[in-house]
Scaffold this motif. Structure first.
Motif, PDB file in Angstrom:
ATOM      1  N   TYR A 138      28.542  42.506  48.590  1.00 45.46           N
ATOM      2  CA  TYR A 138      29.836  42.369  47.944  1.00 45.46           C
ATOM      3  C   TYR A 138      30.907  42.087  48.997  1.00 45.46           C
ATOM      4  O   TYR A 138      32.035  42.572  48.899  1.00 45.46           O
ATOM      5  CB  TYR A 138      30.179  43.621  47.143  1.00 45.46           C
ATOM      6  CG  TYR A 138      29.364  43.775  45.873  1.00 45.46           C
ATOM      7  CD1 TYR A 138      29.216  42.718  44.975  1.00 45.46           C
ATOM      8  CD2 TYR A 138      28.740  44.982  45.563  1.00 45.46           C
ATOM      9  CE1 TYR A 138      28.475  42.847  43.814  1.00 45.46           C
ATOM     10  CE2 TYR A 138      28.001  45.136  44.398  1.00 45.46           C
ATOM     11  CZ  TYR A 138      27.869  44.060  43.530  1.00 45.46           C
ATOM     12  OH  TYR A 138      27.136  44.198  42.377  1.00 45.46           O
ATOM     13  N   ALA A 160      30.473  49.787  39.201  1.00 44.49           N
ATOM     14  CA  ALA A 160      31.824  49.920  39.755  1.00 44.49           C
ATOM     15  C   ALA A 160      32.023  48.977  40.939  1.00 44.49           C
ATOM     16  O   ALA A 160      33.106  48.396  41.113  1.00 44.49           O
ATOM     17  CB  ALA A 160      32.075  51.365  40.188  1.00 44.49           C
ATOM     18  N   GLU A 161      30.993  48.806  41.757  1.00 43.58           N
ATOM     19  CA  GLU A 161      31.101  47.910  42.912  1.00 43.58           C
ATOM     20  C   GLU A 161      31.216  46.461  42.468  1.00 43.58           C
ATOM     21  O   GLU A 161      31.967  45.672  43.049  1.00 43.58           O
ATOM     22  CB  GLU A 161      29.892  48.105  43.820  1.00 43.58           C
ATOM     23  CG  GLU A 161      29.824  49.468  44.469  1.00 43.58           C
ATOM     24  CD  GLU A 161      28.537  49.702  45.222  1.00 43.58           C
ATOM     25  OE1 GLU A 161      28.573  50.417  46.242  1.00 43.58           O
ATOM     26  OE2 GLU A 161      27.484  49.180  44.792  1.00 43.58           O
ATOM     27  N   MET A 163      32.503  45.438  39.699  1.00 41.94           N
ATOM     28  CA  MET A 163      33.840  45.275  39.148  1.00 41.94           C
ATOM     29  C   MET A 163      34.883  45.160  40.255  1.00 41.94           C
ATOM     30  O   MET A 163      35.769  44.297  40.201  1.00 41.94           O
ATOM     31  CB  MET A 163      34.148  46.449  38.216  1.00 41.94           C
ATOM     32  CG  MET A 163      33.255  46.482  36.985  1.00 41.94           C
ATOM     33  SD  MET A 163      33.362  48.023  36.050  1.00 41.94           S
ATOM     34  CE  MET A 163      34.977  47.843  35.296  1.00 41.94           C
ATOM     35  N   ASP A 164      34.786  46.019  41.266  1.00 34.75           N
ATOM     36  CA  ASP A 164      35.732  45.955  42.386  1.00 34.75           C
ATOM     37  C   ASP A 164      35.623  44.630  43.130  1.00 34.75           C
ATOM     38  O   ASP A 164      36.633  44.052  43.555  1.00 34.75           O
ATOM     39  CB  ASP A 164      35.485  47.112  43.353  1.00 34.75           C
ATOM     40  CG  ASP A 164      35.932  48.453  42.798  1.00 34.75           C
ATOM     41  OD1 ASP A 164      36.700  48.465  41.813  1.00 34.75           O
ATOM     42  OD2 ASP A 164      35.505  49.488  43.344  1.00 34.75           O
ATOM     43  N   VAL A 167      37.349  41.845  41.117  1.00 31.25           N
ATOM     44  CA  VAL A 167      38.805  41.946  41.216  1.00 31.25           C
ATOM     45  C   VAL A 167      39.281  41.526  42.607  1.00 31.25           C
ATOM     46  O   VAL A 167      40.295  40.825  42.750  1.00 31.25           O
ATOM     47  CB  VAL A 167      39.263  43.380  40.903  1.00 31.25           C
ATOM     48  CG1 VAL A 167      40.750  43.556  41.210  1.00 31.25           C
ATOM     49  CG2 VAL A 167      38.992  43.712  39.445  1.00 31.25           C
ATOM     50  N   SER A 168      38.545  41.921  43.645  1.00 30.15           N
ATOM     51  CA  SER A 168      38.979  41.665  45.023  1.00 30.15           C
ATOM     52  C   SER A 168      38.939  40.178  45.374  1.00 30.15           C
ATOM     53  O   SER A 168      39.813  39.691  46.101  1.00 30.15           O
ATOM     54  CB  SER A 168      38.103  42.452  46.001  1.00 30.15           C
ATOM     55  OG  SER A 168      38.246  43.841  45.806  1.00 30.15           O
ATOM     56  N   ILE A 197      37.546  44.021  32.909  1.00 33.72           N
ATOM     57  CA  ILE A 197      38.327  44.269  34.115  1.00 33.72           C
ATOM     58  C   ILE A 197      39.047  43.002  34.572  1.00 33.72           C
ATOM     59  O   ILE A 197      40.176  43.048  35.068  1.00 33.72           O
ATOM     60  CB  ILE A 197      37.437  44.844  35.252  1.00 33.72           C
ATOM     61  CG1 ILE A 197      38.302  45.505  36.342  1.00 33.72           C
ATOM     62  CG2 ILE A 197      36.547  43.785  35.874  1.00 33.72           C
ATOM     63  CD1 ILE A 197      38.963  46.775  35.906  1.00 33.72           C
ATOM     64  N   HIS A 201      43.275  42.713  34.754  1.00 32.22           N
ATOM     65  CA  HIS A 201      44.049  42.304  35.925  1.00 32.22           C
ATOM     66  C   HIS A 201      44.664  40.916  35.756  1.00 32.22           C
ATOM     67  O   HIS A 201      45.452  40.478  36.605  1.00 32.22           O
ATOM     68  CB  HIS A 201      43.174  42.347  37.179  1.00 32.22           C
ATOM     69  CG  HIS A 201      42.889  43.743  37.649  1.00 32.22           C
ATOM     70  ND1 HIS A 201      43.732  44.436  38.487  1.00 32.22           N
ATOM     71  CD2 HIS A 201      41.871  44.592  37.371  1.00 32.22           C
ATOM     72  CE1 HIS A 201      43.241  45.640  38.718  1.00 32.22           C
ATOM     73  NE2 HIS A 201      42.107  45.767  38.055  1.00 32.22           N
TER      74      HIS A 201
END
Length: 217
Positions: A138, A160-161, A163-164, A167-168, A197, A201
């Motif tokens: 990631y 969760a990773e 999704m992060d 977004v990142s 998600i 954002h």
């Protein structure tokens, strides 16, 4: 530019007569994925990302086919009669042209699976300054990305990773990869959360691609 999804983590990216494929592994119809392809990018050595026998068979039928891969993969292919002279070793922070498309590399290491399992090399590829394939990591590229390929399920990841990561990167569009171990129920759960998600954002629109399906970017 057109993106085509194949099995698991394999995609093909084309722009007119410029085209390449990434990660034709054992969960992929490699012959179909590499049809009319002269350039192949490999992120790392795991068999779900490279089927050596089928890649060699494709190279045997196409003398123009060339491969770019981390040094660990290039070293493994050094003993293959067909592929040994066709592979260029690459690492993070490089830029080159493959299949007529500009490629930039990121990362360097596979995501941690467990402390008892050695970490191997992994190279992410940004193709045509548009599509980013992170392999089994990631790692977020320090570049503007139009479309990101998101590994949604793996022994080394959690939702969760993913999704992060989505977004990142802040790409306008996202598509799933690394989904070969999921059934339709699990895939739907993961993708609904990624879509939620991205919408929350207001940056990334997530879209599911079936194997063999193409989308214009």
């Amino acid at each position: 530019m057109q993106l085509t999804k194949f099995g698991h983590a394999c995609v093909r990216i084309s722009d007119g007569d410029r085209r390449l494929a990434i990660d034709p592994g054992v969960f992929t119809d490699v012959a179909q994925a590499l049809a009319d392809i002269d350039a192949v990018l490999i992120t790392h050595e795991h068999p779900d990302h490279i089927d050596v026998d089928k890649l060699a068979a494709a190279a045997g039928q196409n003398p123009a086919l060339r491969v770019w891969a981390p040094k660990s993969v290039a070293d493994q292919l050094a003993g293959n009669e067909v592929l040994s002279e066709r592979v260029t070793a690459v690492g993070p922070g490089q830029s080159f042209v493959a299949g007529g498309l500009q490629v930039r590399t990121y990362g360097g290491q596979h995501a941690l699976i467990h402390s008892s399992i050695p970490v191997i090399s992994n190279v992410g590829y940004l193709v045509g300054d548009a599509v980013y394939h992170p392999g089994d990591s990631y790692v977020v590229p320090n570049a503007i990305v139009e479309a990101v390929l998101v590994p949604i399920n793996a022994p080394w990841s959690k939702l969760a990773e993913a999704m992060d990561f989505t977004v990142s990167v802040r790409a306008a569009r996202a598509f799933q990869i690394h989904d070969g171990l999921l059934n339709d129920i699990g895939r739907g759960l993961y993708e609904s959360q990624l879509g939620r998600i991205g919408e929350f954002h207001g940056v990334t629109r997530f879209q599911h691609l079936d194997a063999g399906e193409s989308v214009d970017l």
